[in-house]
Write a protein that holds these residues in place. Structure first.
Motif, PDB file in Angstrom:
ATOM      1  N   LEU A 188       0.830  -1.210   0.000  1.00  0.00           N
ATOM      2  CA  LEU A 188       0.000   0.000   0.000  1.00  0.00           C
ATOM      3  C   LEU A 188       0.866   1.262   0.000  1.00  0.00           C
ATOM      4  CD1 LEU A 188      -2.914  -1.041   2.394  1.00  0.00           C
ATOM      5  CD2 LEU A 188      -3.075  -0.562  -0.056  1.00  0.00           C
ATOM      6  N   TYR A 189       1.971   1.222   0.721  1.00  0.00           N
ATOM      7  CA  TYR A 189       2.879   2.376   0.698  1.00  0.00           C
ATOM      8  C   TYR A 189       3.494   2.548  -0.694  1.00  0.00           C
ATOM      9  CZ  TYR A 189       2.857   3.766   5.618  1.00  0.00           C
ATOM     10  OH  TYR A 189       2.489   4.267   6.842  1.00  0.00           O
ATOM     11  N   SER A 190       3.797   1.433  -1.348  1.00  0.00           N
ATOM     12  CA  SER A 190       4.346   1.517  -2.702  1.00  0.00           C
ATOM     13  C   SER A 190       3.326   2.199  -3.621  1.00  0.00           C
ATOM     14  CB  SER A 190       4.675   0.112  -3.215  1.00  0.00           C
ATOM     15  OG  SER A 190       5.051   0.174  -4.559  1.00  0.00           O
ATOM     16  N   PHE A 191       2.065   1.787  -3.477  1.00  0.00           N
ATOM     17  CA  PHE A 191       0.989   2.394  -4.273  1.00  0.00           C
ATOM     18  C   PHE A 191       0.856   3.887  -3.949  1.00  0.00           C
ATOM     19  CE2 PHE A 191      -3.545   3.656  -4.131  1.00  0.00           C
ATOM     20  CZ  PHE A 191      -3.753   3.755  -5.496  1.00  0.00           C
ATOM     21  N   PHE A 192       0.977   4.212  -2.669  1.00  0.00           N
ATOM     22  CA  PHE A 192       0.864   5.602  -2.211  1.00  0.00           C
ATOM     23  C   PHE A 192       1.931   6.472  -2.901  1.00  0.00           C
ATOM     24  CE2 PHE A 192       2.455   8.567   1.216  1.00  0.00           C
ATOM     25  CZ  PHE A 192       1.396   9.466   1.161  1.00  0.00           C
ATOM     26  N   TYR A 193       3.180   6.005  -2.888  1.00  0.00           N
ATOM     27  CA  TYR A 193       4.257   6.781  -3.523  1.00  0.00           C
ATOM     28  C   TYR A 193       4.092   6.806  -5.042  1.00  0.00           C
ATOM     29  CZ  TYR A 193       6.899   7.613   0.734  1.00  0.00           C
ATOM     30  OH  TYR A 193       7.292   8.074   1.961  1.00  0.00           O
ATOM     31  N   ALA A 194       3.643   5.689  -5.620  1.00  0.00           N
ATOM     32  CA  ALA A 194       3.432   5.645  -7.078  1.00  0.00           C
ATOM     33  C   ALA A 194       2.334   6.649  -7.459  1.00  0.00           C
ATOM     34  CB  ALA A 194       3.059   4.234  -7.519  1.00  0.00           C
ATOM     35  N   SER A 195       1.343   6.829  -6.581  1.00  0.00           N
ATOM     36  CA  SER A 195       0.252   7.775  -6.860  1.00  0.00           C
ATOM     37  C   SER A 195       0.775   9.217  -6.836  1.00  0.00           C
ATOM     38  CB  SER A 195      -0.884   7.639  -5.834  1.00  0.00           C
ATOM     39  OG  SER A 195      -1.381   6.328  -5.857  1.00  0.00           O
ATOM     40  N   ILE A 196       1.608   9.530  -5.840  1.00  0.00           N
ATOM     41  CA  ILE A 196       2.181  10.887  -5.782  1.00  0.00           C
ATOM     42  C   ILE A 196       3.046  11.116  -7.038  1.00  0.00           C
ATOM     43  CG2 ILE A 196       3.659  12.476  -4.480  1.00  0.00           C
ATOM     44  CD1 ILE A 196       3.043  10.884  -1.959  1.00  0.00           C
ATOM     45  N   HIS A 197       3.828  10.076  -7.362  1.00  0.00           N
ATOM     46  CA  HIS A 197       4.721  10.090  -8.532  1.00  0.00           C
ATOM     47  C   HIS A 197       3.920  10.410  -9.805  1.00  0.00           C
ATOM     48  CE1 HIS A 197       8.139   8.433 -10.803  1.00  0.00           C
ATOM     49  NE2 HIS A 197       7.362   7.565 -11.402  1.00  0.00           N
ATOM     50  N   LEU A 198       2.817   9.705  -9.982  1.00  0.00           N
ATOM     51  CA  LEU A 198       1.983   9.878 -11.167  1.00  0.00           C
ATOM     52  C   LEU A 198       1.299  11.250 -11.170  1.00  0.00           C
ATOM     53  CD1 LEU A 198       0.737   8.700 -13.728  1.00  0.00           C
ATOM     54  CD2 LEU A 198      -0.955   7.549 -12.329  1.00  0.00           C
ATOM     55  N   MET A 199       0.826  11.681  -9.979  1.00  0.00           N
ATOM     56  CA  MET A 199       0.154  12.979  -9.875  1.00  0.00           C
ATOM     57  C   MET A 199       1.110  14.114 -10.243  1.00  0.00           C
ATOM     58  SD  MET A 199      -2.906  12.846  -9.345  1.00  0.00           S
ATOM     59  CE  MET A 199      -3.237  11.264 -10.030  1.00  0.00           C
ATOM     60  N   ILE A 200       2.367  13.982  -9.827  1.00  0.00           N
ATOM     61  CA  ILE A 200       3.360  15.015 -10.144  1.00  0.00           C
ATOM     62  C   ILE A 200       3.618  15.046 -11.650  1.00  0.00           C
ATOM     63  CG2 ILE A 200       5.818  15.617  -9.873  1.00  0.00           C
ATOM     64  CD1 ILE A 200       5.378  14.672  -6.916  1.00  0.00           C
ATOM     65  N   PHE A 201       3.689  13.860 -12.221  1.00  0.00           N
ATOM     66  CA  PHE A 201       3.899  13.759 -13.668  1.00  0.00           C
ATOM     67  C   PHE A 201       2.729  14.413 -14.427  1.00  0.00           C
ATOM     68  CE2 PHE A 201       3.152  11.330 -17.603  1.00  0.00           C
ATOM     69  CZ  PHE A 201       4.351  11.546 -18.274  1.00  0.00           C
ATOM     70  N   ILE A 202       1.511  14.076 -14.015  1.00  0.00           N
ATOM     71  CA  ILE A 202       0.327  14.606 -14.712  1.00  0.00           C
ATOM     72  C   ILE A 202       0.141  16.099 -14.422  1.00  0.00           C
ATOM     73  CG2 ILE A 202      -2.207  14.493 -14.838  1.00  0.00           C
ATOM     74  CD1 ILE A 202      -2.003  11.490 -14.287  1.00  0.00           C
ATOM     75  N   GLY A 203       0.259  16.441 -13.133  1.00  0.00           N
ATOM     76  CA  GLY A 203      -0.055  17.815 -12.713  1.00  0.00           C
ATOM     77  C   GLY A 203       1.069  18.802 -12.967  1.00  0.00           C
ATOM     78  N   LEU A 204       2.278  18.468 -12.546  1.00  0.00           N
ATOM     79  CA  LEU A 204       3.361  19.442 -12.648  1.00  0.00           C
ATOM     80  C   LEU A 204       4.129  19.340 -13.957  1.00  0.00           C
ATOM     81  CD1 LEU A 204       4.710  19.397  -8.966  1.00  0.00           C
ATOM     82  CD2 LEU A 204       2.948  20.833  -9.977  1.00  0.00           C
ATOM     83  N   PHE A 215       2.956  17.934 -16.847  1.00  0.00           N
ATOM     84  CA  PHE A 215       2.067  18.153 -17.998  1.00  0.00           C
ATOM     85  C   PHE A 215       0.949  19.171 -17.732  1.00  0.00           C
ATOM     86  CE2 PHE A 215       4.290  14.578 -19.624  1.00  0.00           C
ATOM     87  CZ  PHE A 215       4.148  14.613 -20.997  1.00  0.00           C
ATOM     88  N   GLY A 216       0.944  19.745 -16.526  1.00  0.00           N
ATOM     89  CA  GLY A 216      -0.057  20.773 -16.194  1.00  0.00           C
ATOM     90  C   GLY A 216      -1.489  20.328 -16.451  1.00  0.00           C
TER      91      GLY A 216
END
Ligand code: HEM
Length: 198
Positions: free
Chosen positions: A80-96, A98-99
């Motif tokens: 679950l922690y791996s998923f948690f970090y992967a989610s932050i990782h993906l959100m940064i990629f999408i949000g920061l 690729f805006g």
């Protein structure tokens, strides 16, 4: 294992898993990130996600080796922690990165095989996280165990993502790929009565 040791081990797990996030937040506020902070955070969160995923794969071999069922209990929080970090990782990629430009993301992702592999790993981790509550274990029955074996392809996709995204010296991602391959191969060794039950 004594309940006090067990509790101490669980506390140590939570603290170690949250430490990389605390460090990112600390570095963000104290100017400790690199000259490219978005890339820095993307890499750190991706790195933590793959480390935790790899450690979670080691739970079953560790239990077989020691006979301690506690290792199996650590598998779920680690995943679950791996998923948690992967989610932050993906959100940064999408949000920061690729805006939130979905059109651009839609055009970009199939072009890069490392993104395809990362997405495949993430989709699997997401389905495992959704079905991780005890209620889902009871509801899905035998299918739950089959579904949760998908952690193996998830780790292969994560390793491929890392190997493919690194340009130049691939030693670091290849070390992860080798450790993941070794942990998956260990499962092919016949189980003794002591290590059964995982
Ligand atoms: C759709 C899903 C994903 C996307 C779009 C994505 C994207 C990225 C990007 C853009 C980078 C940085 C590339 C660079 O500039 O060096 C990266 C690095 C990385 N990602 Fe992902 N990623 C995804 C999923 C995952 C998952 C699920 C994992 C692991 C479980 C993961 C592990 C890593 C690792 C280990 C790195 C390299 C970190 C380092 O350099 O130390 N990624 N990812």
């Amino acid at each position: 294992m004594k309940p006090t040791y067990r509790a101490a081990l669980l506390v140590a797990l939570h603290l170690s898993a949250l430490y990389p996030l605390a460090l990112v937040i600390w570095d963000y506020h104290t100017g400790g990130l690199s000259a490219n902070p978005i890339e820095d955070i993307t890499r750190r969160t991706g790195h933590t996600a793959i480390v935790l995923l790899t450690v979670s794969l080691a739970a079953t071999p560790a239990r077989r080796l020691t006979g301690w069922s506690l290792f199996i209990r650590l598998r779920r929080p680690l995943g679950l922690y791996s998923f948690f970090y992967a989610s932050i990782h993906l959100m940064i990629f999408i949000g920061l990165d690729f805006g939130f430009d979905w059109e651009l993301i839609w055009l970009e992702w199939p072009k890069k095989r490392f993104i395809v592999a990362g997405l495949a790993a993430y989709v699997i981790l997401l389905s495992l996280a959704i079905t991780s509550p005890k209620l889902m274990v009871a509801r899905l029955g035998a299918a739950w165990k089959k579904l949760h074996r998908m952690v193996y392809p998830a780790s292969i996709f994560a390793a491929a993502h890392f190997v493919w995204l690194v340009k130049g010296d691939k030693t670091r991602p290849m070390v992860y790929a080798a450790v993941i391959a070794a942990l998956l191969l260990v499962r092919l060794i016949p189980v003794t009565a002591k290590g059964r039950g995982s």
